[in-house]
Design a protein around this motif. Structure first.
Motif, PDB file in Angstrom:
ATOM      1  N   HIS A 123       0.852  -1.192   0.000  1.00 38.44           N
ATOM      2  CA  HIS A 123       0.000   0.000   0.000  1.00 38.44           C
ATOM      3  C   HIS A 123       0.889   1.243   0.000  1.00 38.44           C
ATOM      4  O   HIS A 123       1.164   1.828   1.050  1.00 38.44           O
ATOM      5  CB  HIS A 123      -0.926   0.003   1.214  1.00 38.44           C
ATOM      6  CG  HIS A 123      -1.701  -1.267   1.381  1.00 38.44           C
ATOM      7  ND1 HIS A 123      -2.645  -1.685   0.484  1.00 38.44           N
ATOM      8  CD2 HIS A 123      -1.653  -2.223   2.336  1.00 38.44           C
ATOM      9  CE1 HIS A 123      -3.153  -2.835   0.877  1.00 38.44           C
ATOM     10  NE2 HIS A 123      -2.569  -3.183   1.999  1.00 38.44           N
ATOM     11  N   TYR A 164      -5.333   3.110   4.847  1.00 37.77           N
ATOM     12  CA  TYR A 164      -6.262   3.147   3.718  1.00 37.77           C
ATOM     13  C   TYR A 164      -5.564   3.855   2.569  1.00 37.77           C
ATOM     14  O   TYR A 164      -4.851   4.851   2.776  1.00 37.77           O
ATOM     15  CB  TYR A 164      -7.553   3.905   4.065  1.00 37.77           C
ATOM     16  CG  TYR A 164      -8.308   4.326   2.811  1.00 37.77           C
ATOM     17  CD1 TYR A 164      -9.057   3.392   2.090  1.00 37.77           C
ATOM     18  CD2 TYR A 164      -8.219   5.627   2.325  1.00 37.77           C
ATOM     19  CE1 TYR A 164      -9.709   3.762   0.918  1.00 37.77           C
ATOM     20  CE2 TYR A 164      -8.889   6.009   1.162  1.00 37.77           C
ATOM     21  CZ  TYR A 164      -9.623   5.064   0.455  1.00 37.77           C
ATOM     22  OH  TYR A 164     -10.260   5.430  -0.702  1.00 37.77           O
ATOM     23  N   ASN A 178      -9.519   0.283  -3.871  1.00 35.97           N
ATOM     24  CA  ASN A 178      -9.490   0.807  -2.505  1.00 35.97           C
ATOM     25  C   ASN A 178      -9.001  -0.297  -1.583  1.00 35.97           C
ATOM     26  O   ASN A 178      -9.510  -1.433  -1.635  1.00 35.97           O
ATOM     27  CB  ASN A 178     -10.879   1.259  -2.073  1.00 35.97           C
ATOM     28  CG  ASN A 178     -11.343   2.498  -2.816  1.00 35.97           C
ATOM     29  OD1 ASN A 178     -10.884   3.605  -2.549  1.00 35.97           O
ATOM     30  ND2 ASN A 178     -12.249   2.314  -3.763  1.00 35.97           N
ATOM     31  N   TYR A 201      -7.911  -1.442   2.486  1.00 35.98           N
ATOM     32  CA  TYR A 201      -8.028  -1.175   3.917  1.00 35.98           C
ATOM     33  C   TYR A 201      -7.238  -2.247   4.667  1.00 35.98           C
ATOM     34  O   TYR A 201      -7.284  -3.429   4.310  1.00 35.98           O
ATOM     35  CB  TYR A 201      -9.489  -1.225   4.358  1.00 35.98           C
ATOM     36  CG  TYR A 201     -10.427  -0.387   3.523  1.00 35.98           C
ATOM     37  CD1 TYR A 201     -10.815   0.879   3.927  1.00 35.98           C
ATOM     38  CD2 TYR A 201     -10.938  -0.886   2.323  1.00 35.98           C
ATOM     39  CE1 TYR A 201     -11.690   1.641   3.161  1.00 35.98           C
ATOM     40  CE2 TYR A 201     -11.806  -0.132   1.543  1.00 35.98           C
ATOM     41  CZ  TYR A 201     -12.181   1.125   1.971  1.00 35.98           C
ATOM     42  OH  TYR A 201     -13.042   1.876   1.204  1.00 35.98           O
TER      43      TYR A 201
END
Length: 795
Positions: free
Chosen positions: A201, A548, A585, A587
């Motif tokens: 990420h 996130y 997206n 998380y």
């Protein structure tokens, strides 16, 4: 643009103009002589072994270090051959640290700390390659596959089950994809690599490209003053032999540093592919494809760095990668009808192909440190030129149910491609006294690609152009991006907050006998990112973190090219000029125990997923094609546990368990699977310079495009020994030692099912030799970065 420059200049002046508190001192030995280049660490007076900043003394043993505020601080001095010294120093009152020699002096002996195979950091996983025998003789593509949670399959890299992974080298995003990326990573050998970072990420500082995260390959750096170098060679034997060799040279004198790396590798392998599927009119299609692959790759990386001052340098580098690949597939295809065996048929074909690519990149890197806290400004620029040339030929004979010759066909195609890419990237990062940072920057990327395809067929021993199939496809893409990034301590938590914006303008133009078709697009997207870390105990060894981010995956340039290649008479591959970006997206919630054990729960949600799917041709259901498509959505729930253990003083093990539910949703298929993955690495330090390493992974299944692959299992084993004061390293490695690399699976598309199994040359044994030589004193090399890492990934 002028207003942006004025804002940038005023912000720069403001951020660098704060008043500062400093501590000063000098490091001496027990004979009161200065100790040059000693490591200094500074911490708060009420803190134990938690340092807020570090620095190296100058040639006279002097140091001046900025601290957040006036007061008294703990200062530690560390030097090889001396006992550490810790004293208190108050701002404005210089202090001396006197170091005494250790009781036992080492003579003609080098002591090296063994880095763990895997290291977990806040936003990434680091796999150390240097001195890791498991990586012996491997290409960087193969070495990437050793990392926990990473799967490499048919040139695609997946992190935690996510496709769309991009690759960087020294922070430089490779704008390569498909065969170009595979060839580049094949030419880059593990002997040139220090470590590989897996960034699932990435924060806002990185390009938003890469919904599947980033792989950052860190190359070995020159560390010696004068002439320093490495020579290596590897020989591998599977069914066929493979060799790789290369040299790395570094030279530094005064402010000038020069380096040159060259590698060459030659590979020969095999590919056995069996397929079966339903055929129209209740027929059954089966195929046996047997291929021999040969590959030659050369890589050159050379350049220079020049220290303009002690705080700024400029660097210029050139990278060239040249690949020559040749494949020959022999395919035998059977079409059988149980109810009407009289119409059964057989085809036999020879399908040779070649792919040549020449990659050239020139990069400029300017870096200046603007204050003693380490604030910096950096400008990067690259110009990339990539030439690709592919040829595919098909020679087929057809037979009836009585095995009598019916007809034959011969045709070929030539698909040249030329890409030009210019990138420029400016970044500023301000570090404040309290340890927080604020960064901002912008980037411009300009891409032009020319593709063409020329088809011909054999007619009475003469090649005849098949003009209706010929086409030219041109692609232009301009991207302008900017980002803001803050990192600091807020509400008793470590916080990193970022926002990136990217505007993309592109036009794809297809010229063929039907006329001219233009496909212009213009879109702007924002990509926020957030990272939170909460320390759960006073020592900071237990923590809870959450993150996130939003990212996208642009189509690779080769995927947009509507070229065609043939596997057999009923199977082809082609590009898709109408692909759109994929958005993801992500998380994540993670718990760290004792700075060792990590437990992570994650969820990713992707739309317009780009998958290289196998599907029937619209106009001819007897034939199938492999083509990248936007195939709906993907949802992944995942739990990961990472646990390292030191079983004995000489045995270290690191283990990863990953359990996930993957759901791929599209109009033509709906796949949902529960997936379990186990990975384990063992390091045995046996003394006398011997190290033994073992690595294994098991996957019960995995969703790959519109296919489900079953039971992936692999085990590697290696041993290394160092000689001549660690200058010579001898490594022996066995890859896929149990011969379990055969892949089985099934493709799904509406009512269409394709079963397959594939075996390639993975099982082999490799002998590697590496010799290091140096003349001179230690110095710290400058890291040469680049602005076009994302763009290279998509070539």
């Amino acid at each position: 643009m002028k207003s942006f420059i004025l804002i940038l200049i005023s912000t720069f002046i403001t951020l660098t103009g704060f008043s500062q508190s400093t501590i000063k001192g000098k490091v001496l030995n027990q004979d009161q002589q200065p100790l040059a280049y000693t490591a200094i660490s500074v911490g708060k007076k009420d803190s134990v072994e938690r340092y807020i900043t570090s620095k190296i003394t100058d040639s006279l043993g002097l140091f001046t270090i900025e601290v957040p505020k006036a007061g008294t601080y703990i200062v530690r001095a560390t030097a090889l051959g001396y006992k550490d010294k810790v004293i208190e120093i108050t701002t404005g009152k210089p202090g001396n640290l006197v170091l005494t020699r250790t009781e036992h002096q080492l003579s003609d002996v080098s002591v090296h700390a063994q880095k763990p195979l895997i290291q977990r950091k806040a936003d990434r996983l680091v796999m150390n390659i240097e001195n890791n025998p498991l990586a012996t003789g491997k290409s960087s593509m193969e070495a990437i596959g050793l990392a926990p949670g990473v799967l490499v399959r048919d040139g695609q890299i997946m992190i935690n089950g996510m496709t769309g992974t991009r690759v960087m080298v020294n922070g430089k995003l490779l704008k390569l994809s498909g065969d170009d990326l595979t060839n580049y990573l094949t030419s880059l050998r593990s002997d040139e690599i220090q470590s590989i970072q897996i960034i699932a990420h990435p924060p806002a500082e990185y390009d938003a490209e890469g919904s599947g995260g980033l792989i950052n390959i860190i190359l070995k750096k020159q560390t010696e003053l004068g002439l320093y170098g490495t020579v290596y060679g590897n020989y591998a034997q599977g069914k066929y032999p493979e060799t790789s060799e290369g040299t790395q040279l570094n030279f530094k004198k005064g402010r000038l540093g020069l380096f040159a790396n060259y590698s060459y590798n030659w590979e020969k392998g095999f590919n056995k592919l069996n397929q079966s599927r339903t055929f129209p009119s209740d027929g059954i299609y089966t195929a046996q494809n047997r291929g021999i692959t040969k590959s030659k790759n050369q890589r050159v990386h050379t350049g220079a760095t020049f220290d303009l001052t002690d705080k700024q340098y400029i660097a210029l580098d050139y990278t060239g990668s040249f690949s020559r690949d040749h494949d020959v597939f022999k395919a035998t295809t059977f079409i059988n009808y149980a109810a009407h065996p009289e119409i059964n048929s057989t085809s036999k074909g020879l399908f040779p192909s070649t792919y040549n690519s020449d990659y050239n990149d020139v990069g400029l890197n300017y870096h200046i440190t603007t204050d003693t806290l380490g604030s910096s400004f950096e400008f990067l620029s690259d110009y990339t030129l990539n030439h690709g040339n592919s040829t595919n030929e098909a020679n087929s004979s057809f037979y009836n149910a009585d095995n009598q010759f019916v007809s034959d066909t011969t045709f070929k195609n030539l698909t040249p491609s030329k890409a030009k890419i210019f990138t420029a990237d400016a970044k500023y990062k301000k570090i404040f006294k309290n340890g927080s940072t604020f960064g901002f920057g912008s980037k411009v990327s300009l891409t032009t690609i020319h593709n063409a395809a020329y088809f011909s067929y054999m007619d009475q021993d003469n090649w005849v152009s098949n003009d209706p199939q010929n086409f030219i496809y041109n692609y232009k893409e301009n991207i302008v991006a900017g980002y803001l990034n803050y990192s600091g301590h807020v509400l008793d938590m470590d916080v990193q907050l970022g926002l990136r914006g990217e505007n993309t303008q592109l036009t794809g133009t297809l010229y063929d006998t039907a006329g001219t078709q233009k496909n212009p697009k213009n879109y702007f997207s924002l990509f926020p990112s957030l990272y939170l870390v909460k320390k759960l105990n006073k020592e900071g060894t237990n923590s809870l973190s959450a993150s996130y981010n939003r990212r996208l995956n642009r189509p690779g340039f080769s995927s947009l090219n509507p070229h065609i290649s043939y596997v057999d008479n009923y199977t082809s591959g082609r590009g898709n000029p109408y692909l759109t970006p994929e958005f993801t997206n992500s998380y994540e919630l993670s718990y760290t125990l004792k700075n060792k054990y990590i437990f992570t729960a994650a969820y990713t949600d992707s739309k317009d997923v780009i998958n290289n799917a196998i599907l029937p041709e619209k106009d001819d259901p007897e034939k199938m094609m492999q083509q990248p498509i936007n195939s709906g959505a993907s949802k992944i729930w995942m739990f990961t546990a990472f646990a390292p253990f030191r079983i004995t003083k000489w045995w270290m093990t690191q283990n990863t368990m990953q359990i996930s539910n993957q759901h791929a949703i599209a109009e033509t298929f709906d796949l949902q699977e529960n997936i379990a993955m186990l990975q384990s690495s063992q390091i045995f330090q046996l003394g006398n310079g011997y190290t033994v390493s073992a690595s294994a992974y098991y996957l019960n299944k995995i969703i790959f495009a519109n296919a489900v692959l079953h039971h992936l299992f692999n085990t590697d084993l290696a041993i290394q020994k160092k000689f001549f004061n660690n200058k010579l390293t001898v490594k022996l490695a066995g890859n896929d030692i149990f011969g379990t690399s055969k892949v089985k699976g099934r493709f799904f598309y509406n009512d269409f099912r394709l079963n397959f199994n594939q075996l390639q040359q993975k099982q082999k044994i490799t002998l590697g030799l590496t010799y290091n030589f140096n003349l001179g004193k230690a110095f710290k090399a400058k890291a040469i970065k680049s602005s076009n890492a994302e763009e290279q990934n998509r070539l």
